[in-house]
Design an enzyme around this catalytic site. Sequence first.
Site, PDB file in Angstrom:
ATOM      1  N   HIS A 145      31.394 -34.691  -9.962  1.00  0.00           N
ATOM      2  CA  HIS A 145      32.546 -35.169 -10.739  1.00  0.00           C
ATOM      3  C   HIS A 145      33.234 -33.937 -11.333  1.00  0.00           C
ATOM      4  O   HIS A 145      32.554 -32.979 -11.710  1.00  0.00           O
ATOM      5  CB  HIS A 145      32.101 -36.040 -11.925  1.00  0.00           C
ATOM      6  N   CYS A 165      30.252 -37.109 -19.855  1.00  0.00           N
ATOM      7  CA  CYS A 165      30.010 -38.336 -19.082  1.00  0.00           C
ATOM      8  C   CYS A 165      29.825 -39.545 -20.004  1.00  0.00           C
ATOM      9  O   CYS A 165      30.192 -40.654 -19.663  1.00  0.00           O
ATOM     10  CB  CYS A 165      28.766 -38.197 -18.218  1.00  0.00           C
TER      11      CYS A 165
HETATM   12  N1  ARG Z   1      24.378 -41.420 -12.497  1.00  0.00           N
HETATM   13  C1  ARG Z   1      25.792 -41.430 -12.694  1.00  0.00           C
HETATM   14  C2  ARG Z   1      26.518 -41.407 -11.363  1.00  0.00           C
HETATM   15  O1  ARG Z   1      26.049 -40.755 -10.465  1.00  0.00           O
HETATM   16  C3  ARG Z   1      26.217 -40.284 -13.550  1.00  0.00           C
HETATM   17  C4  ARG Z   1      27.653 -40.278 -13.893  1.00  0.00           C
HETATM   18  C5  ARG Z   1      28.075 -39.104 -14.706  1.00  0.00           C
HETATM   19  N2  ARG Z   1      29.394 -39.249 -15.169  1.00  0.00           N
HETATM   20  C6  ARG Z   1      30.322 -38.289 -15.215  1.00  0.00           C
HETATM   21  N3  ARG Z   1      31.430 -38.521 -15.825  1.00  0.00           N
HETATM   22  N4  ARG Z   1      30.118 -37.132 -14.636  1.00  0.00           N
HETATM   23  O2  ARG Z   1      27.533 -42.014 -11.186  1.00  0.00           O
END
Ligand code: ARG
Length: 289
Positions: free
Chosen positions: A182, A282
Amino acid sequence: MTIIDTRTRLAPYSTTRRQARTRHYVMCAPTHFAVEYAINPWMDPTVPVDAERATMQWDLLRHAFLGLGHRVDVISPVAGQPDMVFAANGGLTVGGRSYGARFRHSQREDEAEAFADFLRAQGLDVTEPTHVNEGEGDFLALRSMILAGTGFRTSLEAHIEAAGAVDRPVVSLELVDPRFYHLDTAIAVLDDGGGDSPADIAYFPGAFSAHSRRTLRELFPDAVKVSELDALVLGLNAVSDGLNVVLPVAAIEFAETLRSRGYVTVPVELGELLKSGGSVKCCTMELHA
Ligand code: ARG
């Protein structure tokens, strides 16, 4: 042994004047948090998660924001959605307009509606997405533009859709390292440029394709470039109000750099959430004014 008090605000030692602006955040308690599947390289379902510890860490983060004078609204967690604690992924909101999320993986699909309903209940106008996008995980709002990530989760088509939905120019950036899946794991917005000072960001160059590194160099020649070591503790997954930067406690060198640039650092420990590939940012959705 050194004990780090997570509520300690470490003062800057630069004369650069930074200014905080009060923010409006949305968070989701890790009531149903677990690592039951693996949709990013950080997740290993065989590694146990301490649910109680996760809740304690999340609550300290919430209190850090409240202590800095910000508004924190809390969305009700949905049973069966172990990743909903990562509220950043629930949408993008700028200036009263929201762009809803549409998750890449089926495991998180049902979160989208819960977040959209919540945003509507706040009186926001929510554009239903037709393209895959994971909200503020891949859309970072500056005052003059949105930085948008693609490569792992959010589709390039969604960048154009988002630009229309929130009526802001969008700059597309390509992520190439699956550990930084991300955009909010690879770039931290330190100053959105909404006050007197110009926009200021930090990023890990290794997370981006060559042409996107060039885009970043052109747009932000003075940006902080963080080391792989700091990036690997998700140091860039930080939340700034323009002065105070709340960041993972393990990002030692990055914190030092921030203080030398006039920021106040607020280290927090989110080790349990890190097992799912997430940290401070996150867990935080900002409703941008
Ligand atoms: N386990 C989650 C996923 O893989 C983590 C998300 C993290 N969020 C972020 N904004 N980076 O989607």
